[in-house]
Write a protein that holds these residues in place. Sequence first.
Motif, PDB file in Angstrom:
ATOM      1  N   ILE A 113     -44.243  15.149 -11.840  1.00 17.81           N
ATOM      2  CA  ILE A 113     -45.239  15.522 -10.836  1.00 17.81           C
ATOM      3  C   ILE A 113     -46.610  15.376 -11.483  1.00 17.81           C
ATOM      4  O   ILE A 113     -46.876  15.948 -12.536  1.00 17.81           O
ATOM      5  CB  ILE A 113     -45.051  16.969 -10.341  1.00 17.81           C
ATOM      6  N   ASN A 114     -47.459  14.591 -10.860  1.00 13.78           N
ATOM      7  CA  ASN A 114     -48.802  14.353 -11.374  1.00 13.78           C
ATOM      8  C   ASN A 114     -49.799  15.113 -10.506  1.00 13.78           C
ATOM      9  O   ASN A 114     -49.821  14.945  -9.286  1.00 13.78           O
ATOM     10  CB  ASN A 114     -49.113  12.855 -11.349  1.00 13.78           C
ATOM     11  N   CYS A 115     -50.630  15.935 -11.136  1.00 15.06           N
ATOM     12  CA  CYS A 115     -51.502  16.831 -10.378  1.00 15.06           C
ATOM     13  C   CYS A 115     -52.977  16.474 -10.479  1.00 15.06           C
ATOM     14  O   CYS A 115     -53.490  16.212 -11.569  1.00 15.06           O
ATOM     15  CB  CYS A 115     -51.324  18.271 -10.867  1.00 15.06           C
ATOM     16  N   HIS A 116     -53.636  16.477  -9.314  1.00  8.61           N
ATOM     17  CA  HIS A 116     -55.089  16.455  -9.239  1.00  8.61           C
ATOM     18  C   HIS A 116     -55.511  17.923  -9.206  1.00  8.61           C
ATOM     19  O   HIS A 116     -55.532  18.544  -8.142  1.00  8.61           O
ATOM     20  CB  HIS A 116     -55.557  15.732  -7.984  1.00  8.61           C
ATOM     21  N   THR A 117     -55.849  18.456 -10.365  1.00  9.82           N
ATOM     22  CA  THR A 117     -55.933  19.908 -10.523  1.00  9.82           C
ATOM     23  C   THR A 117     -57.359  20.420 -10.604  1.00  9.82           C
ATOM     24  O   THR A 117     -58.177  19.916 -11.370  1.00  9.82           O
ATOM     25  CB  THR A 117     -55.166  20.334 -11.798  1.00  9.82           C
ATOM     26  N   GLY A 118     -57.619  21.459  -9.823  1.00  2.00           N
ATOM     27  CA  GLY A 118     -58.880  22.174  -9.918  1.00  2.00           C
ATOM     28  C   GLY A 118     -60.054  21.390  -9.377  1.00  2.00           C
ATOM     29  O   GLY A 118     -59.917  20.467  -8.576  1.00  2.00           O
ATOM     30  N   SER A 119     -61.233  21.769  -9.836  1.00  2.12           N
ATOM     31  CA  SER A 119     -62.480  21.168  -9.359  1.00  2.12           C
ATOM     32  C   SER A 119     -63.534  21.266 -10.450  1.00  2.12           C
ATOM     33  O   SER A 119     -63.565  22.231 -11.224  1.00  2.12           O
ATOM     34  CB  SER A 119     -62.975  21.895  -8.108  1.00  2.12           C
ATOM     35  N   ARG A 151     -62.172  12.276 -12.151  1.00  3.50           N
ATOM     36  CA  ARG A 151     -63.478  12.750 -11.688  1.00  3.50           C
ATOM     37  C   ARG A 151     -63.299  13.762 -10.556  1.00  3.50           C
ATOM     38  O   ARG A 151     -62.423  13.629  -9.716  1.00  3.50           O
ATOM     39  CB  ARG A 151     -64.310  11.567 -11.198  1.00  3.50           C
ATOM     40  N   GLY A 152     -64.148  14.774 -10.562  1.00  5.23           N
ATOM     41  CA  GLY A 152     -64.086  15.793  -9.523  1.00  5.23           C
ATOM     42  C   GLY A 152     -63.108  16.914  -9.813  1.00  5.23           C
ATOM     43  O   GLY A 152     -63.062  17.896  -9.068  1.00  5.23           O
ATOM     44  N   ARG A 153     -62.348  16.785 -10.905  1.00  7.52           N
ATOM     45  CA  ARG A 153     -61.355  17.815 -11.256  1.00  7.52           C
ATOM     46  C   ARG A 153     -61.767  18.520 -12.551  1.00  7.52           C
ATOM     47  O   ARG A 153     -62.808  18.211 -13.141  1.00  7.52           O
ATOM     48  CB  ARG A 153     -59.973  17.172 -11.404  1.00  7.52           C
ATOM     49  N   PHE A 154     -60.938  19.451 -13.036  1.00 10.47           N
ATOM     50  CA  PHE A 154     -61.278  20.168 -14.259  1.00 10.47           C
ATOM     51  C   PHE A 154     -61.445  19.209 -15.437  1.00 10.47           C
ATOM     52  O   PHE A 154     -62.189  19.477 -16.378  1.00 10.47           O
ATOM     53  CB  PHE A 154     -60.209  21.223 -14.590  1.00 10.47           C
ATOM     54  N   ASP A 176     -55.709   9.029 -17.142  1.00 12.12           N
ATOM     55  CA  ASP A 176     -56.351   7.933 -16.425  1.00 12.12           C
ATOM     56  C   ASP A 176     -57.737   7.818 -17.024  1.00 12.12           C
ATOM     57  O   ASP A 176     -58.702   8.378 -16.509  1.00 12.12           O
ATOM     58  CB  ASP A 176     -56.407   8.196 -14.924  1.00 12.12           C
ATOM     59  N   ILE A 177     -57.811   7.095 -18.130  1.00 15.83           N
ATOM     60  CA  ILE A 177     -59.050   7.056 -18.901  1.00 15.83           C
ATOM     61  C   ILE A 177     -60.116   6.206 -18.236  1.00 15.83           C
ATOM     62  O   ILE A 177     -61.279   6.235 -18.638  1.00 15.83           O
ATOM     63  CB  ILE A 177     -58.769   6.592 -20.345  1.00 15.83           C
ATOM     64  N   SER A 178     -59.746   5.473 -17.183  1.00 19.71           N
ATOM     65  CA  SER A 178     -60.745   4.696 -16.455  1.00 19.71           C
ATOM     66  C   SER A 178     -61.836   5.603 -15.889  1.00 19.71           C
ATOM     67  O   SER A 178     -63.005   5.212 -15.790  1.00 19.71           O
ATOM     68  CB  SER A 178     -60.082   3.897 -15.328  1.00 19.71           C
ATOM     69  N   HIS A 179     -61.478   6.838 -15.524  1.00 20.20           N
ATOM     70  CA  HIS A 179     -62.459   7.791 -15.006  1.00 20.20           C
ATOM     71  C   HIS A 179     -63.504   8.129 -16.068  1.00 20.20           C
ATOM     72  O   HIS A 179     -64.699   8.217 -15.780  1.00 20.20           O
ATOM     73  CB  HIS A 179     -61.766   9.072 -14.537  1.00 20.20           C
ATOM     74  N   TRP A 180     -63.030   8.336 -17.290  1.00 18.77           N
ATOM     75  CA  TRP A 180     -63.947   8.721 -18.357  1.00 18.77           C
ATOM     76  C   TRP A 180     -64.849   7.572 -18.782  1.00 18.77           C
ATOM     77  O   TRP A 180     -65.967   7.797 -19.244  1.00 18.77           O
ATOM     78  CB  TRP A 180     -63.159   9.242 -19.553  1.00 18.77           C
ATOM     79  N   MET A 181     -64.373   6.344 -18.635  1.00 14.32           N
ATOM     80  CA  MET A 181     -65.214   5.202 -19.008  1.00 14.32           C
ATOM     81  C   MET A 181     -66.507   5.215 -18.196  1.00 14.32           C
ATOM     82  O   MET A 181     -67.591   4.976 -18.725  1.00 14.32           O
ATOM     83  CB  MET A 181     -64.466   3.888 -18.779  1.00 14.32           C
ATOM     84  N   VAL A 182     -66.378   5.489 -16.896  1.00 16.59           N
ATOM     85  CA  VAL A 182     -67.577   5.491 -16.057  1.00 16.59           C
ATOM     86  C   VAL A 182     -68.359   6.791 -16.203  1.00 16.59           C
ATOM     87  O   VAL A 182     -69.598   6.784 -16.213  1.00 16.59           O
ATOM     88  CB  VAL A 182     -67.220   5.204 -14.579  1.00 16.59           C
ATOM     89  N   VAL A 183     -67.680   7.924 -16.349  1.00 20.61           N
ATOM     90  CA  VAL A 183     -68.377   9.205 -16.533  1.00 20.61           C
ATOM     91  C   VAL A 183     -69.246   9.165 -17.787  1.00 20.61           C
ATOM     92  O   VAL A 183     -70.395   9.611 -17.790  1.00 20.61           O
ATOM     93  CB  VAL A 183     -67.370  10.366 -16.606  1.00 20.61           C
ATOM     94  N   HIS A 184     -68.704   8.603 -18.876  1.00 17.85           N
ATOM     95  CA  HIS A 184     -69.430   8.560 -20.147  1.00 17.85           C
ATOM     96  C   HIS A 184     -70.177   7.245 -20.357  1.00 17.85           C
ATOM     97  O   HIS A 184     -70.757   7.028 -21.426  1.00 17.85           O
ATOM     98  CB  HIS A 184     -68.470   8.824 -21.298  1.00 17.85           C
ATOM     99  N   GLU A 185     -70.137   6.391 -19.353  1.00 24.97           N
ATOM    100  CA  GLU A 185     -70.843   5.110 -19.384  1.00 24.97           C
ATOM    101  C   GLU A 185     -70.599   4.322 -20.667  1.00 24.97           C
ATOM    102  O   GLU A 185     -71.509   3.783 -21.289  1.00 24.97           O
ATOM    103  CB  GLU A 185     -72.351   5.328 -19.181  1.00 24.97           C
TER     104      GLU A 185
END
Length: 293
Positions: A113-119, A151-154, A176-185
């Motif tokens: 089970i893969n969770c999109h957790t928190g905010s 992005r958008g989660r904890f 899913d490190i693709s999210h961090w690539m854009v967050v950290h530019e």
Amino acid sequence: MKKYHLHTFFAVLLTTFNVYSQEKKLLFFQTDWGRSTSWDAFCEKTKAAGYDGLETWFPKDEREAEELREALNKYDLQVGFLNGTDKSVPFEESLRAYTENFKNIIAWKPAYINCHTGSDFFSFEQNKAFIDAANKIARKNKVRIYHETHRGRFSFNLPDTQKYLSAIPELKLTLDISHWMVVHESLLQSQDSELNEIIDRSSHIHARVGHAEGPQVSDPEAPEWKKAVGRHLDIWEKIIRKKWETQDFFTVTTEFGPPDYMPTLPYTRVPVSDQWKANTYMMKALRERLNIE
């Protein structure tokens, strides 16, 4: 005493041999994100492409659930389900729904089970409550529950995720490190030491390639994205080989998305590349990197 130590030595040696002599496997799951066909047609195509299963949100009604179950059985596919925090409702209500959702999901005996957790707007304590609830359910039901870096989660960035890992020893990630690539530019080239604990705590991968200006490259086969693809493969390989030291399989979801995640041409909104082809390419690239036929 010497005899005991010798017996222990050979027992450890045999255990180590058994672990490394087993065939190491990658189990690939296809995302149903953007699916526009029936479950039967989608599962048939997924199986024919060489996947072991699919990843999806839990069906909203009984009819769809039955169609999914029949297709999974017909084509001998596993399923990984998603569960998520609803950020549009108050914290207490969202936590209650998040926890209740696990009951229906667990009954299916999913591969994970893969969770999109928190905010990213919840407090540390509020986000931790979601993680603790999931971990309690995982222990009780002996089910694999992971929390996606998203992005958008904890887990929307690397430094904040590290704080949760330090505070919650049981926390397991879907990376899913693709999210961090854009967050950290960046492609996080200078953060290898910071990624070590992330690698250790990652139990599942979402194989999508991001870059410094976006969470999804236009086409992973295009030469202009060779550096980004290589960087992702390097990180994924470290995770998989680390887990292969103690287990004989690892699960991966290929998760290139449809428009508007997939870039489109102006005015026409025609996708610039093919989502299915991008996902099957990532499966092929990982197999080649890890010498799996």
